[in-house]
Design an enzyme around this catalytic site. Structure first.
Site, mmCIF file in Angstrom:
data_model
loop_
_atom_site.group_PDB
_atom_site.id
_atom_site.type_symbol
_atom_site.label_atom_id
_atom_site.label_comp_id
_atom_site.label_asym_id
_atom_site.label_seq_id
_atom_site.Cartn_x
_atom_site.Cartn_y
_atom_site.Cartn_z
ATOM 1 N N LYS A 146 72.231 52.323 -22.062
ATOM 2 C CA LYS A 146 71.844 50.941 -21.748
ATOM 3 C C LYS A 146 71.242 50.935 -20.361
ATOM 4 C CE LYS A 146 72.262 46.844 -23.747
ATOM 5 N NZ LYS A 146 72.431 46.604 -25.193
HETATM 6 N N1 GLU Z 1 69.567 45.726 -27.435
HETATM 7 C C1 GLU Z 1 69.854 45.912 -28.827
HETATM 8 C C2 GLU Z 1 71.328 46.214 -29.023
HETATM 9 O O1 GLU Z 1 72.137 45.874 -28.197
HETATM 10 C C3 GLU Z 1 68.940 46.933 -29.489
HETATM 11 C C4 GLU Z 1 69.020 48.332 -28.940
HETATM 12 C C5 GLU Z 1 67.977 49.261 -29.517
HETATM 13 O O2 GLU Z 1 67.258 48.875 -30.427
HETATM 14 O O3 GLU Z 1 67.898 50.377 -29.028
HETATM 15 O O4 GLU Z 1 71.735 46.727 -30.033
#
Ligand code: GLU
Length: 430
Positions: A120
């Protein structure tokens, strides 16, 4: 307006109501490790991020002044593949929040069996207070600062709160300029015109609704009589409300960062979207009455969909929740204290790592398509998404029943076991 973000930029999480998302994430892991009987060394390996990068992001503002922002990229695990996870722009971003969100991405990818670890990113910034030009400069500088650790085989960012497909286009371009050639697979959630996947922008909400409908059936609640309350009207909440209404569920309450609205007979989501396009908020929608935002979480509905930020269901309000089923559109909306209360009350909580996994599933499809330069039709994407979500749902129901665990406990155990198996099979080097 927040409708172009992955989820809405609502108020900052209320950190007084929990020890914070990292404490909750670590407690979930500790409980899974206990169930699985793992030794402490393996527990610590899974608890610690593999790599963390904190960077200064100097920004030249439009007025010529310079402001120094802080950004993070946390890569929690690579055992099952490259790291994967969103990039968040929010004033609430801090390293512990990013660590928790990265860990949840590892479990989400493992649970849905997409071949990634978890990561993240975040920048502590309120994007509403910056121009598009400033956001572009922030994004490009942050991307160049984290350049050595990202890439299609290393770590693949995607949108999250406060970022969107334009942010991904800037990241892809910055990475590509530095590489000397175009690298579409470095990010997902790109515009379709740049190699994004059909169906990616609605994937998280479509997945939430596949699971919500399956959970209603599991609890024996007919869709025709079902009601829903949706917290958050960004991409996840807005899409979920629309798809629920299209499926025949009566969506009686919706909130955004400005307030909440209620209509016992059900909200007309198409008309509500027109109202939002004109005014920028759900507030003032003529076919509904105003509702105190916190009351939305306590309505007597079949489905409660928290689709905004973490920590909104906590020990103080969980006892007043009347919903039969909670489907977590947001990451981490339920604190550990609230989870315990829901367990005692028999409220079915479908955990975030399953419920909102539609986004990363279609991110995976996008990455596969980008790497192959071959594009799937919208119906192919939708069918494969639904199949993966429902397969994971049925598997989760079985394992929760077999192990006598809540859905969150069973989901975390399954995910942790898959990651630990991959780690053990690869072996510890050297
Ligand atoms: N931000 C989204 C999540 O929390 C998508 C993450 C992604 O597609 O890599 O799952």
């Amino acid at each position: 307006m927040t409708t172009d973000t992955e989820v809405p930029i609502t108020l900052e999480p209320d950190r007084t109501q929990s020890a914070g998302p990292l404490v909750d994430a670590k407690a979930q892991l500790a409980s899974a490790v206990k169930t699985l009987g793992y030794e402490e060394g393996l527990h610590q390996l899974l608890a610690q991020p593999r790599r963390e990068l904190t960077v200064s992001v100097p920004l030249r503002r439009d007025d010529g002044s310079v402001e120094i922002l802080t950004g993070h990229r946390v890569q929690h695990n690579f055992s099952r593949g490259p790291a994967k996870g969103g990039l968040r722009y929010s004033p609430a971003v801090d390293l512990d929040e990013v660590r928790a969100l990265a860990m949840w991405m590892t479990w989400k990818c493992a649970l849905l069996d997409v071949p990634y670890g978890g990561a993240k990113g975040g920048i502590r910034i309120d994007p509403r207070k910056y121009s598009q030009g400033e956001l572009e400069r922030v994004t490009r500088r942050y991307t160049s600062e984290i350049l050595p650790v990202i890439g299609p085989e290393r770590d693949i960012p995607a949108p999250d709160i406060g970022t969107d497909e334009q942010t991904m286009a800037w990241m892809m371009d910055t990475y590509s300029v530095a590489s000397g050639y175009t690298v579409p697979g470095v990010v997902t959630g790109k515009p379709v015109s740049l190699g994004g996947s059909l169906g990616r922008s609605s994937a998280t909400s479509a997945g939430v609704v596949h699971i919500a409908l399956a959970a209603l059936a599991h609890r024996g609640i007919p869709v025709a009589g079902a009601t829903a309350a949706v917290q958050g009207f960004g991409k996840v909440g807005a899409g979920a409300a629309l798809f629920l209404a299209q499926a025949g569920v009566r969506v009686v309450a919706i909130s955004d960062q400005y307030g909440a609205i209620y209509a016992a007979s059900g909200l007309d989501i198409i008309a509500l979207n027109d109202h939002i396009a004109r005014t920028g908020s759900v507030v003032g929608f003529s076919a509904a009455e105003p509702l105190p935002a916190s009351d939305l979480l306590e309505l007597d509905v079949s489905l409660l969909i928290p689709a905004a930020i973490e920590g909104v269901l906590h020990s103080d309000n969980a006892g007043r929740v009347q919903a039969k089923i909670i489907v977590e559109g947001a990451n981490g909306p339920t604190t550990a204290g609230a989870d315990q209360i829901f367990k005692e009350l028999g409220v079915l909580v479908v955990p975030d790592i399953l419920a909102n996994a539609g986004g990363v599933i279609v991110s995976y499809f996008e990455w596969v398509q980008s790497n192959q330069a071959y594009w799937w039709s919208a119906s192919e994407v939708d069918e494969r998404l639904e199949r993966r979500m429902l397969t994971a749902w049925h598997h989760l129901l079985d394992s929760s029943a077999a192990r006598g665990l809540t859905l969150r406990e069973a989901a975390t155990v399954t995910a942790v076991e898959r990651v630990a198996d991959a780690h053990r099979t690869r072996g510890l080097y050297p």
